[in-house]
Design a protein around this motif. Structure first.
Motif, short mmCIF file in Angstrom:
data_model
loop_
_atom_site.label_atom_id
_atom_site.label_comp_id
_atom_site.label_asym_id
_atom_site.label_seq_id
_atom_site.Cartn_x
_atom_site.Cartn_y
_atom_site.Cartn_z
N GLU A 173 0.65 -0.84 0.28
CA GLU A 173 -0.44 -0.27 0.18
C GLU A 173 0.58 1.46 0.25
O GLU A 173 1.89 1.20 0.21
N LEU A 174 0.03 2.28 -0.81
CA LEU A 174 0.90 3.71 -0.76
C LEU A 174 1.38 4.03 0.97
O LEU A 174 0.87 3.49 1.98
N CYS A 175 2.54 4.49 1.45
CA CYS A 175 3.60 4.51 2.35
C CYS A 175 2.41 5.57 3.10
O CYS A 175 2.66 6.50 2.57
N TYR A 176 2.02 5.36 4.15
CA TYR A 176 1.77 6.88 5.05
C TYR A 176 2.58 7.74 5.56
O TYR A 176 2.17 8.67 6.12
N ASN A 177 4.19 7.28 5.80
CA ASN A 177 4.97 7.91 7.02
C ASN A 177 6.54 7.84 5.63
O ASN A 177 6.96 7.72 7.33
N SER A 178 6.88 7.71 4.93
CA SER A 178 7.28 7.99 4.13
C SER A 178 8.08 9.61 4.18
O SER A 178 7.20 10.66 4.72
N ILE A 179 9.15 9.86 4.05
CA ILE A 179 9.84 11.32 4.03
C ILE A 179 8.80 12.20 3.58
O ILE A 179 8.58 12.11 2.74
N SER A 180 9.04 13.28 3.91
CA SER A 180 8.55 14.69 2.82
C SER A 180 8.36 14.30 1.36
O SER A 180 7.54 14.12 0.88
N HIS A 181 9.66 14.66 0.67
CA HIS A 181 10.65 14.17 -0.62
C HIS A 181 9.66 12.90 -1.23
O HIS A 181 9.76 12.84 -2.76
N ARG A 182 9.51 11.79 -0.58
CA ARG A 182 8.61 11.02 -1.05
C ARG A 182 7.70 10.31 -0.47
O ARG A 182 6.67 9.73 -1.69
N GLN A 183 6.92 11.24 -0.24
CA GLN A 183 5.10 11.54 -0.18
C GLN A 183 4.18 11.19 -0.89
O GLN A 183 5.28 11.83 -1.78
N GLY A 184 4.17 10.42 -1.30
CA GLY A 184 2.96 9.70 -2.51
C GLY A 184 3.98 8.94 -3.48
O GLY A 184 3.10 9.13 -4.56
N ASN A 185 4.90 8.85 -2.98
CA ASN A 185 5.63 8.33 -4.21
C ASN A 185 6.50 6.59 -3.69
O ASN A 185 7.73 6.11 -4.65
#
Length: 194
Positions: A173-185
């Protein structure tokens, strides 16, 4: 495409051409590690590079953490940061030549660093390295990236096509806690050997 061999990867680390290196343990993987109770798990981090994940695991008391990488420079970087890390747990060789059993394999940018033609071979090798019901857990880029050099991207549908026949898919699943510049990716995934 350039040959993605030991020299290629050493030069990437020597010249600081490792933009995907976060300089710290990835938050989604840290969150996963923090819920692990058994400190004796045999854990592999393939294509680990500077492997802040290995450093974090070691500092949390995990005693059977292994990092494999083609780059001697990357492995030396780990040893400089964590001098107590066992030398024989830092393995400089081709991942596909490794033959050891593991309970858990952590994926952090290795899949995206491999030539895409090796993806089916990667899935097969992961299954071979894991004990029965062993887990492969980590992150995959959920975006188109490069066609001619790492990192190579992909998407959930593509990844499922590789993993579904060899692993039980627990989570992808889409990761909910990625670092900011990878959010949604990024996709967080957890699969179990069939």
């Amino acid at each position: 495409m350039e040959k993605l061999d030991a020299s290629y990867w050493d030069n990437r680390y020597i010249n600081k051409e490792d933009r995907w290196d976060l300089g710290e343990v990835s938050p989604p993987i840290k969150t996963y590690i923090d819920q692990l109770k058994d400190k004796s798990l045999r854990i592999l981090i393939p294509g680990g590079g500077n492997s802040y994940e290995a450093e974090y695991l070691f500092n949390q008391g995990f005693t059977n953490v292994y990092v494999i990488d083609l780059s001697k420079t990357a492995l030396n970087n780990i040893k400089k940061r964590v001098p107590e890390f066992p030398d024989d747990h830092l393995i400089q060789t081709n991942f596909f030549d490794l033959n050891m059993p593991f309970d858990l394999i952590l994926e952090q940018t290795f899949f995206c660093a491999l030539d895409p033609s090796l993806r089916s071979k990667y899935v097969t090798k992961m299954s071979e390295l894991l004990v029965d019901k062993g887990k492969l857990v980590g992150l995959l880029f959920d975006q188109p990236l490069n066609d001619d050099k790492p990192p190579f991207g992909g998407n959930k549908v593509l990844y499922l096509s590789y993993f579904k026949d060899v692993f039980h898919i627990k989570t992808m699943e889409l990761c909910y806690n990625s670092i900011s510049h990878r959010q949604g990716n990024e996709l967080f995934f957890s699969v179990i050997k069939k």
